[in-house]
Write a protein that holds these residues in place. Structure first.
Motif, short mmCIF file in Angstrom:
data_model
loop_
_atom_site.label_atom_id
_atom_site.label_comp_id
_atom_site.label_asym_id
_atom_site.label_seq_id
_atom_site.Cartn_x
_atom_site.Cartn_y
_atom_site.Cartn_z
N LEU A 1 -11.88 9.55 0.43
CA LEU A 1 -10.90 8.49 0.67
C LEU A 1 -9.67 8.79 -0.17
CD1 LEU A 1 -13.06 5.25 0.56
CD2 LEU A 1 -11.91 6.22 2.54
N LEU A 2 -8.54 9.01 0.48
CA LEU A 2 -7.31 9.35 -0.22
C LEU A 2 -6.37 8.17 -0.40
CD1 LEU A 2 -6.56 12.75 1.54
CD2 LEU A 2 -7.47 12.40 -0.75
N GLY A 3 -6.73 7.02 0.10
CA GLY A 3 -5.80 5.89 0.07
C GLY A 3 -4.69 6.12 1.06
N SER A 4 -3.59 5.43 0.88
CA SER A 4 -2.48 5.56 1.83
C SER A 4 -1.65 6.81 1.56
CB SER A 4 -1.58 4.32 1.76
OG SER A 4 -0.98 4.25 0.48
N CYS A 5 -2.11 7.62 0.64
CA CYS A 5 -1.41 8.86 0.25
C CYS A 5 -0.09 8.57 -0.46
CB CYS A 5 -1.22 9.79 1.44
SG CYS A 5 -2.79 10.35 2.13
N ALA A 6 0.09 7.33 -0.91
CA ALA A 6 1.27 6.96 -1.68
C ALA A 6 0.83 6.69 -3.12
CB ALA A 6 1.94 5.72 -1.10
N ALA A 7 1.55 7.22 -4.06
CA ALA A 7 1.20 7.05 -5.47
C ALA A 7 1.20 5.58 -5.87
CB ALA A 7 2.18 7.83 -6.34
N GLY A 8 0.19 5.20 -6.65
CA GLY A 8 0.14 3.86 -7.19
C GLY A 8 -0.47 2.81 -6.28
N THR A 9 -1.06 3.20 -5.18
CA THR A 9 -1.67 2.21 -4.30
C THR A 9 -3.18 2.19 -4.48
OG1 THR A 9 -1.91 3.76 -2.47
CG2 THR A 9 0.14 2.50 -2.56
N ALA A 10 -3.78 1.07 -4.15
CA ALA A 10 -5.22 0.94 -4.23
C ALA A 10 -5.85 1.64 -3.02
CB ALA A 10 -5.62 -0.53 -4.23
N VAL A 11 -7.00 2.24 -3.25
CA VAL A 11 -7.71 2.89 -2.16
C VAL A 11 -8.61 1.88 -1.48
CG1 VAL A 11 -9.36 4.68 -1.52
CG2 VAL A 11 -7.59 5.15 -3.22
N VAL A 12 -9.41 1.16 -2.26
CA VAL A 12 -10.35 0.19 -1.71
C VAL A 12 -10.19 -1.13 -2.45
CG1 VAL A 12 -12.78 -0.39 -1.30
CG2 VAL A 12 -12.03 1.99 -1.11
#
Length: 82
Positions: A65-76
């Protein structure tokens, strides 16, 4: 006269990809107690879990799981107990 109606509820299992294109689509469609199976690959999305589910991947070396691929965002994000 007493009538007794017994309804059987069973949990469902969904796969991503397969049944759904994204993890969030599977979460949104799932009910409490359902299972979501993640296939091998990288998932570039943030997910929000608001119900009791089992989410399983193929292992840390196969499902990422990479998250939204934007720095500083939550993945889950989890807002449900259990």
């Amino acid at each position: 006269m007493l009538h007794l109606i017994v309804l059987s509820a069973s949990a469902s299992t969904f796969s991503v990809p397969g049944d759904f294109y994204t993890i969030q689509e599977a979460i949104n469609a799932a009910a409490n107690g359902d299972t979501i199976l993640l296939g091998a690959g990288q998932f570039c999305e943030d997910v929000s879990v608001n119900k009791t589910l089992t989410i399983t991947g193929n292992g840390p070396d196969q499902t990422v799981l990479l998250g939204s691929c934007a720095a500083g965002t939550a993945v889950v994000g989890v807002t449900a107990s259990g």
